[in-house]
Design a protein around this motif. Structure first.
Motif, short mmCIF file in Angstrom:
data_model
loop_
_atom_site.label_atom_id
_atom_site.label_comp_id
_atom_site.label_asym_id
_atom_site.label_seq_id
_atom_site.Cartn_x
_atom_site.Cartn_y
_atom_site.Cartn_z
N VAL A 28 0.85 -1.20 0.00
CA VAL A 28 0.00 0.00 0.00
C VAL A 28 0.88 1.25 0.00
O VAL A 28 0.71 2.14 -0.83
CB VAL A 28 -0.97 0.01 1.21
CG1 VAL A 28 -1.65 1.37 1.36
CG2 VAL A 28 -2.01 -1.09 1.07
N PHE A 29 1.84 1.30 0.93
CA PHE A 29 2.73 2.46 1.00
C PHE A 29 3.56 2.60 -0.27
O PHE A 29 3.72 3.71 -0.79
CB PHE A 29 3.65 2.36 2.22
CG PHE A 29 3.02 2.85 3.49
CD1 PHE A 29 3.27 4.13 3.95
CD2 PHE A 29 2.16 2.05 4.23
CE1 PHE A 29 2.69 4.60 5.12
CE2 PHE A 29 1.58 2.49 5.39
CZ PHE A 29 1.84 3.78 5.84
N GLY A 30 4.07 1.49 -0.78
CA GLY A 30 4.87 1.53 -2.00
C GLY A 30 4.07 2.00 -3.20
O GLY A 30 4.56 2.77 -4.03
N ALA A 31 2.81 1.54 -3.29
CA ALA A 31 1.95 1.97 -4.40
C ALA A 31 1.67 3.47 -4.31
O ALA A 31 1.69 4.17 -5.33
CB ALA A 31 0.63 1.18 -4.39
N VAL A 32 1.44 3.96 -3.10
CA VAL A 32 1.20 5.40 -2.92
C VAL A 32 2.43 6.20 -3.36
O VAL A 32 2.32 7.17 -4.10
CB VAL A 32 0.81 5.72 -1.46
CG1 VAL A 32 0.91 7.22 -1.17
CG2 VAL A 32 -0.60 5.22 -1.16
N ILE A 33 3.60 5.76 -2.92
CA ILE A 33 4.83 6.49 -3.26
C ILE A 33 5.12 6.40 -4.76
O ILE A 33 5.37 7.40 -5.42
CB ILE A 33 6.01 5.98 -2.42
CG1 ILE A 33 5.80 6.33 -0.95
CG2 ILE A 33 7.34 6.55 -2.94
CD1 ILE A 33 6.73 5.62 0.01
N GLY A 34 5.08 5.19 -5.30
CA GLY A 34 5.36 5.01 -6.72
C GLY A 34 4.38 5.76 -7.61
O GLY A 34 4.77 6.45 -8.55
N LEU A 35 3.11 5.63 -7.29
CA LEU A 35 2.09 6.31 -8.07
C LEU A 35 2.20 7.82 -7.91
O LEU A 35 2.02 8.57 -8.87
CB LEU A 35 0.70 5.83 -7.65
CG LEU A 35 -0.48 6.23 -8.50
CD1 LEU A 35 -0.28 5.80 -9.95
CD2 LEU A 35 -1.74 5.62 -7.94
N GLY A 36 2.52 8.25 -6.69
CA GLY A 36 2.69 9.69 -6.45
C GLY A 36 3.80 10.28 -7.29
O GLY A 36 3.68 11.39 -7.80
N SER A 72 -0.99 15.77 -10.50
CA SER A 72 -2.08 15.69 -11.49
C SER A 72 -3.34 16.36 -10.96
O SER A 72 -4.24 16.68 -11.71
CB SER A 72 -2.37 14.24 -11.86
OG SER A 72 -2.91 13.55 -10.76
N ALA A 73 -3.41 16.55 -9.65
CA ALA A 73 -4.57 17.20 -9.03
C ALA A 73 -4.16 18.60 -8.58
O ALA A 73 -3.02 18.82 -8.18
CB ALA A 73 -5.06 16.39 -7.84
N SER A 74 -5.09 19.48 -8.63
CA SER A 74 -4.82 20.85 -8.17
C SER A 74 -4.87 20.88 -6.65
O SER A 74 -5.83 20.40 -6.04
CB SER A 74 -5.88 21.78 -8.76
OG SER A 74 -5.71 23.07 -8.25
N MET A 75 -3.81 21.43 -6.04
CA MET A 75 -3.77 21.53 -4.59
C MET A 75 -2.95 22.75 -4.21
O MET A 75 -1.94 23.05 -4.84
CB MET A 75 -3.16 20.26 -4.00
CG MET A 75 -3.34 20.16 -2.51
SD MET A 75 -2.92 18.54 -1.86
CE MET A 75 -4.05 17.48 -2.74
N ALA A 76 -3.37 23.43 -3.16
CA ALA A 76 -2.67 24.63 -2.71
C ALA A 76 -1.25 24.28 -2.26
O ALA A 76 -1.04 23.28 -1.55
CB ALA A 76 -3.44 25.28 -1.56
#
Length: 185
Positions: A55-63, A69-73
């Protein structure tokens, strides 16, 4: 979405959903629980660690692959995200060293109620949630958030699966601890 991103989404979501399924099974059927393991020398902790790391690896790799790709302040991304990641890691490792690797992996050891455990019965799970949310903010990736949500859900269910076992292992000492200390904060 690229093939690599798709693979990471599938791996992250499936790993998190398998964790949630195992935890819900353990909550519903404590006598046939999966977590914490029934035997000290079980393969279950390795599987649980592997799924959690996936889960953590997928979040980091995908990130990394889906960076911004998303708008964020920017203050949210660059101040809150890294703060949650750093603070979460500090708490996770402090908690792991406080109770020891054996207890962190679901085996019976001494009940620790001091240090971080004075303020929260499950500071490591809470800190892992903060780390996932921090990564979600930092990466500002729309594909990361479903995995973050599934990961946080799994980490929310983990104490609910563990606590009946903790009551069995430590009896009145754990009941007294529960009366004095909140589950999360």
């Amino acid at each position: 979405m690229t093939i690599a991103q798709g693979i990471l989404v599938v791996v992250g979501l499936l790993s998190g959903l398998v964790l949630i399924g195992a935890l819900l099974w353990s909550i519903a059927r404590p006598s046939k629980r999966i977590w914490p393991p029934n035997r000290e020398h079980s393969v279950i902790p390795n599987i649980a660690w592997g799924l959690t790391l996936a889960v953590f690896g997928a979040v980091i790799g995908l990130g990394i692959l889906d960076w911004k790709s998303a708008s964020m302040a920017n203050p949210l991304r660059w101040a809150v995200g890294p703060f949650l990641i750093a603070t979460g890691n500090l708490i996770v490792w402090w908690g792991a060293f406080s109770i020891g690797l054996k207890a962190t992996s679901g085996a019976k050891d001494e009940l620790i109620t001091s240090g971080l455990y004075r303020f929260s019965r499950h500071p490591q799970y809470l800190a892992d949630m903060a780390i996932l949310i921090g990564f979600g903010l930092l990466f500002a990736s729309s594909w990361v958030w479903p995995i973050v949500i599934v990961g946080v859900a799994a980490l929310t269910f983990a104490p609910l699966a563990e606590e009946p076992w903790l009551h069995e292992q430590y009896g009145s000492k754990y009941r007294d601890y529960c009366a004095e200390t909140r589950r999360y904060l």
